[in-house]
Each structure stands twice: as C-alpha cells, then as structure tokens.
Design a protein around this motif. Sequence first.
Motif, mmCIF file in Angstrom:
data_model
loop_
_atom_site.group_PDB
_atom_site.id
_atom_site.type_symbol
_atom_site.label_atom_id
_atom_site.label_comp_id
_atom_site.label_asym_id
_atom_site.label_seq_id
_atom_site.Cartn_x
_atom_site.Cartn_y
_atom_site.Cartn_z
ATOM 1 N N ILE A 1 0.806 -1.237 -0.395
ATOM 2 C CA ILE A 1 0.350 0.083 -0.002
ATOM 3 C C ILE A 1 1.106 0.810 0.178
ATOM 4 C CG2 ILE A 1 -1.452 -0.854 1.612
ATOM 5 C CD1 ILE A 1 -1.189 0.780 3.826
ATOM 6 N N ALA A 2 0.628 1.813 0.015
ATOM 7 C CA ALA A 2 0.954 3.836 -0.914
ATOM 8 C C ALA A 2 1.046 3.757 1.703
ATOM 9 C CB ALA A 2 -0.222 4.618 -1.346
ATOM 10 N N ASN A 3 2.204 4.523 1.158
ATOM 11 C CA ASN A 3 2.536 5.594 2.795
ATOM 12 C C ASN A 3 2.918 6.851 1.977
ATOM 13 O OD1 ASN A 3 3.694 2.873 5.541
ATOM 14 N ND2 ASN A 3 1.363 3.120 4.342
ATOM 15 N N PHE A 4 2.531 7.307 3.231
ATOM 16 C CA PHE A 4 3.047 9.315 3.010
ATOM 17 C C PHE A 4 4.516 9.522 4.081
ATOM 18 C CE2 PHE A 4 -0.829 8.239 0.996
ATOM 19 C CZ PHE A 4 -0.830 7.745 0.090
ATOM 20 N N LEU A 5 4.694 10.883 3.366
ATOM 21 C CA LEU A 5 5.197 11.450 4.589
ATOM 22 C C LEU A 5 5.119 13.201 4.284
ATOM 23 C CD1 LEU A 5 7.663 11.446 7.629
ATOM 24 C CD2 LEU A 5 9.627 11.913 5.650
ATOM 25 N N TYR A 6 5.091 13.491 5.364
ATOM 26 C CA TYR A 6 4.359 14.875 5.238
ATOM 27 C C TYR A 6 5.032 15.879 6.482
ATOM 28 C CZ TYR A 6 -0.108 12.510 4.027
ATOM 29 O OH TYR A 6 -0.446 11.958 3.425
ATOM 30 N N ASN A 7 5.542 17.354 5.805
ATOM 31 C CA ASN A 7 6.223 18.816 6.255
ATOM 32 C C ASN A 7 7.407 18.340 6.407
ATOM 33 O OD1 ASN A 7 3.882 20.465 5.309
ATOM 34 N ND2 ASN A 7 2.519 19.087 7.287
ATOM 35 N N VAL A 8 7.950 17.675 6.101
ATOM 36 C CA VAL A 8 9.783 17.471 6.332
ATOM 37 C C VAL A 8 10.497 18.046 4.727
ATOM 38 C CG1 VAL A 8 11.596 15.319 6.130
ATOM 39 C CG2 VAL A 8 9.057 15.257 7.746
ATOM 40 N N GLU A 9 11.367 19.275 5.572
ATOM 41 C CA GLU A 9 12.199 19.604 4.322
ATOM 42 C C GLU A 9 13.919 18.746 5.123
ATOM 43 O OE1 GLU A 9 14.912 20.706 1.815
ATOM 44 O OE2 GLU A 9 12.341 21.524 1.812
ATOM 45 N N PRO A 10 14.473 18.086 4.507
ATOM 46 C CA PRO A 10 15.757 17.384 4.756
ATOM 47 C C PRO A 10 16.718 18.543 4.952
ATOM 48 C CG PRO A 10 14.614 16.219 2.782
ATOM 49 C CD PRO A 10 13.481 17.506 3.080
ATOM 50 N N SER A 11 16.556 19.818 3.896
ATOM 51 C CA SER A 11 17.899 20.757 4.914
ATOM 52 C C SER A 11 17.709 21.103 5.973
ATOM 53 C CB SER A 11 17.502 21.724 3.606
ATOM 54 O OG SER A 11 16.164 22.502 3.522
ATOM 55 N N HIS A 12 16.274 21.009 6.365
ATOM 56 C CA HIS A 12 16.480 21.689 7.899
ATOM 57 C C HIS A 12 17.480 21.129 8.677
ATOM 58 C CE1 HIS A 12 12.552 23.424 6.437
ATOM 59 N NE2 HIS A 12 13.039 24.351 6.504
ATOM 60 N N TYR A 13 17.362 19.826 8.728
ATOM 61 C CA TYR A 13 18.470 18.844 9.399
ATOM 62 C C TYR A 13 19.535 18.443 9.137
ATOM 63 C CZ TYR A 13 13.214 18.865 10.752
ATOM 64 O OH TYR A 13 12.170 18.957 10.412
ATOM 65 N N GLY A 14 20.915 18.601 10.735
ATOM 66 C CA GLY A 14 21.736 18.042 10.080
ATOM 67 C C GLY A 14 21.484 16.690 10.089
ATOM 68 N N ARG A 15 21.126 15.762 10.691
ATOM 69 C CA ARG A 15 20.833 14.352 10.579
ATOM 70 C C ARG A 15 19.815 14.097 10.786
ATOM 71 N NH1 ARG A 15 23.850 10.628 14.816
ATOM 72 N NH2 ARG A 15 24.200 12.991 15.728
ATOM 73 N N ILE A 16 18.925 12.969 10.118
ATOM 74 C CA ILE A 16 18.033 11.948 9.712
ATOM 75 C C ILE A 16 17.891 10.832 10.244
ATOM 76 C CG2 ILE A 16 16.131 11.951 9.063
ATOM 77 C CD1 ILE A 16 16.518 14.169 6.605
ATOM 78 N N LEU A 17 17.032 10.280 11.374
ATOM 79 C CA LEU A 17 16.915 9.361 11.759
ATOM 80 C C LEU A 17 15.492 8.321 11.738
ATOM 81 C CD1 LEU A 17 18.910 9.656 15.162
ATOM 82 C CD2 LEU A 17 19.858 9.095 13.263
ATOM 83 N N LEU A 18 15.781 7.510 10.338
ATOM 84 C CA LEU A 18 14.400 6.594 10.372
ATOM 85 C C LEU A 18 14.724 5.287 10.842
ATOM 86 C CD1 LEU A 18 12.293 6.993 8.343
ATOM 87 C CD2 LEU A 18 13.823 5.997 5.922
ATOM 88 N N CYS A 19 12.997 5.071 11.334
ATOM 89 C CA CYS A 19 13.527 4.461 12.143
ATOM 90 C C CYS A 19 12.621 3.388 11.965
ATOM 91 C CB CYS A 19 12.967 4.618 13.547
ATOM 92 S SG CYS A 19 14.126 5.273 14.730
ATOM 93 N N SER A 20 13.110 1.918 12.138
ATOM 94 C CA SER A 20 12.556 1.055 11.426
ATOM 95 C C SER A 20 12.198 -0.946 12.421
ATOM 96 C CB SER A 20 13.192 0.692 9.876
ATOM 97 O OG SER A 20 11.989 -0.143 9.184
ATOM 98 N N GLU A 21 10.952 -1.139 12.181
ATOM 99 C CA GLU A 21 11.161 -2.272 12.960
ATOM 100 C C GLU A 21 11.010 -3.804 11.908
ATOM 101 O OE1 GLU A 21 7.020 -4.342 15.422
ATOM 102 O OE2 GLU A 21 6.474 -2.503 13.872
ATOM 103 N N PRO A 22 10.499 -3.387 10.993
ATOM 104 C CA PRO A 22 11.200 -4.647 9.944
ATOM 105 C C PRO A 22 12.833 -3.813 9.012
ATOM 106 C CG PRO A 22 8.703 -3.426 8.837
ATOM 107 C CD PRO A 22 9.483 -2.632 10.445
ATOM 108 N N PRO A 23 13.623 -5.343 8.591
ATOM 109 C CA PRO A 23 14.757 -4.457 8.137
ATOM 110 C C PRO A 23 14.547 -3.461 7.688
ATOM 111 C CG PRO A 23 13.811 -6.589 7.410
ATOM 112 C CD PRO A 23 13.225 -6.063 8.213
ATOM 113 N N ALA A 24 15.872 -3.081 7.346
ATOM 114 C CA ALA A 24 15.898 -1.980 6.556
ATOM 115 C C ALA A 24 15.730 -1.543 5.132
ATOM 116 C CB ALA A 24 17.165 -0.999 7.161
#
Length: 368
Positions: free
Chosen positions: A325-348
Amino acid sequence: MALTVTLEQGTLNLSIEAGAYSPDELFGFAQRRNPKRAFLFVSKVLGRHIPVSPAVMRNATDALAAQIPADLPGPVAVIGMAETAIALGAGVQQALSRQRNDTLYLCTTRHPLDLPILAEFREEHSHATQQVLHLPQHPADIDLLRTARTLVLVDDEASTGKTFANLLEALQRAGLDQFEHIVATTLTDWSGGAAAQRLGPRASAVSLLAGHWHWQANDAPLPEMPQVDVLGTGEWHPNPANDWGRLGVRQHTLTPLAQQLGVTPGERILVLGTGEFVWPPFLLAEYLEQQGANVQFSATTRSPIALGHSIQQRYCLHDNYGQGIANFLYNVEPSHYGRILLCSEPPARLLDQELINTLRPTCLEFYP
C-alpha cells in the motif's frame, strides 16, 4: 469561540467550548483524500503529520493523562488506537504508571501477528477501517486485562464516539465486560458528549479541548482515495519477542541504540518513525533531546492527505511492512536538519529506496 475554515471541498465551522490548550496549539487543517470525510484536523502535538519537539509531545500527553481521575479503581487497561494514537496511548499509560503499578498498555493494529486475536472492529469513517486487538502474550498481563476495573480508550479525536463504541462491543463479545469505569480519552472531543454516552453509564470523557464542528460540503468533485484499507502482515512478520505494545506492555524501555548515537549540543536532528512503529522511536527522540540536541519527531503514515493548508510537503512511498500500500511523509524539509534518523521495525532493506535517496537518513534497524 468560533472558527471558520474554507477548504477545497467545503467549509468547516468550529465552536470551541472548553480546553486546556487553544485550537492553534493543538491543530491545523487540511483536506483529506477521503470521500467519507473530506477534512482533517492536523495535530501539532502528535508527531505524525507535522514534526514536533518530543518535549511538546510529552507535555500534551502528560496533560491529557492528568485529566483522568487519579482515584479510579484498578487494574487499569489502556488501549491506544492505531495508527495515529499509538504513541499517545503509550504516553498516557506511562504517565499513569508513574502514580500506580497496576496499568497495562495495548494498542490496536492493522498488522496482526500470528497470535490469538482478542477483538476485531471497524473505524468506519477512516481511510483504513479494519483494526484488531491482540490478546496479551504473558499470563500476568492477560489476568490484568481480564480483571481490569478501569478501561482507558485513547485516540487523537472523537467526532461521534462510534469507533470507541465499536471497540467496546468487540471486547464485550470477547467476554470482557467487567469494567466499572470507562474513560474516553482524546486530544480533541467534538462529540458533544456522545463519546461517553455511546459507552454507557459507566463512561466519562476527558480531552484537552472540546467543542463541535459542522461541515458544509460544496460542489467540488469528491477526492479519490488510494487503496490503503489493508489488514495483514504483508511480506514481514513482527517478532513477538520485540513487542512494544501490540501484545501488552507495562514498562517502556529505551532502545540500546540510544547509547550508540552521540549528539552535539544544538545539533538539529529529525527522528522518523514508520507506520505503527512510533513509540520506541519517540523515546529515542526524547532521549536525544534531553542530551542537548535540537530534536523533532515525526512519522510516515498511510493517511492520504492533499497538499495545502497545514500540509506543505508530501512524499509518497511504499510501506515498509510489505502490505503493498501507499504510505506518506508530510512536512519534512531535509535541508532543515543536520541528521535524519529513520527508524524501522522491519529490516531496513524494506524501506522505500527513493525516500532514502531523498532524505539521505541514517537507517536504524531496532530489531536486526
């Protein structure tokens, strides 16, 4: 207090009656891609559609838990509604557990495990109507649930109270009708008392804001909704040994990954949960904030929302549970952050590669 909001599909009129928070502190507005309900209250304190400081989330959760009477008889079972209120429900139970030792947290899910299901019910207005609640895994937790004298149901909002009523009816069919008190617990209660009334004379309702809304649709064409109403494990099956709420928890622990992530004071970090997997990532985000970093928390979702109003950025991606199914991510501008940590329960490896290419995050497998 009255508010009027004009959206593409119509006009939303709000009447605010009471609240510990102001409307602007709690939510903005957006257009759902859902013909069953064309508008959405976009929470500013949930960390789902708008990135938010963990401290702001915690303050709202604690404030909501403080509305629940302290003298309710125990044991106390707390149920959070997937997917939006999973972290909210866990935070409410954790706040209650600071004052008493007889609480249990369970969340509903759209990712059932290969274990006994206690209840199945529907959230009828939702983009994803099907939900299940598992029987707890441990005998002591099963006993607490079956002897609980207070039931706390947690969701981000109540409009009619029908979803809570559907869940309670499913619990009753499963033989759980011993509750002496039931508390409908929401950030915003638009039901005019119906959320408690539908649950019967044992019930009461608490919220951070209460009022009414009236929606006046216009002649705009109804939006098309992506197919996200799927219940199932998909390609990946959660491991019960790593459970954080679907099978019942009393105490919440910080991931060992936290000790491996050094931060510098003021470092701008975004911690992202994925789908239902939000509570352990939130605890990580809160820890990093307490270490001095400038942290925001948010999460991917299956909720389809149109661009505009409180939704200024949108990424479309495939779900990392393999449900197709489709998923979505909203209101995230990557340039605003020095580091983004993407957390996953299933394998990466199941994370959307295009999203990874765009965000360039550090991908954290919590349960490798």
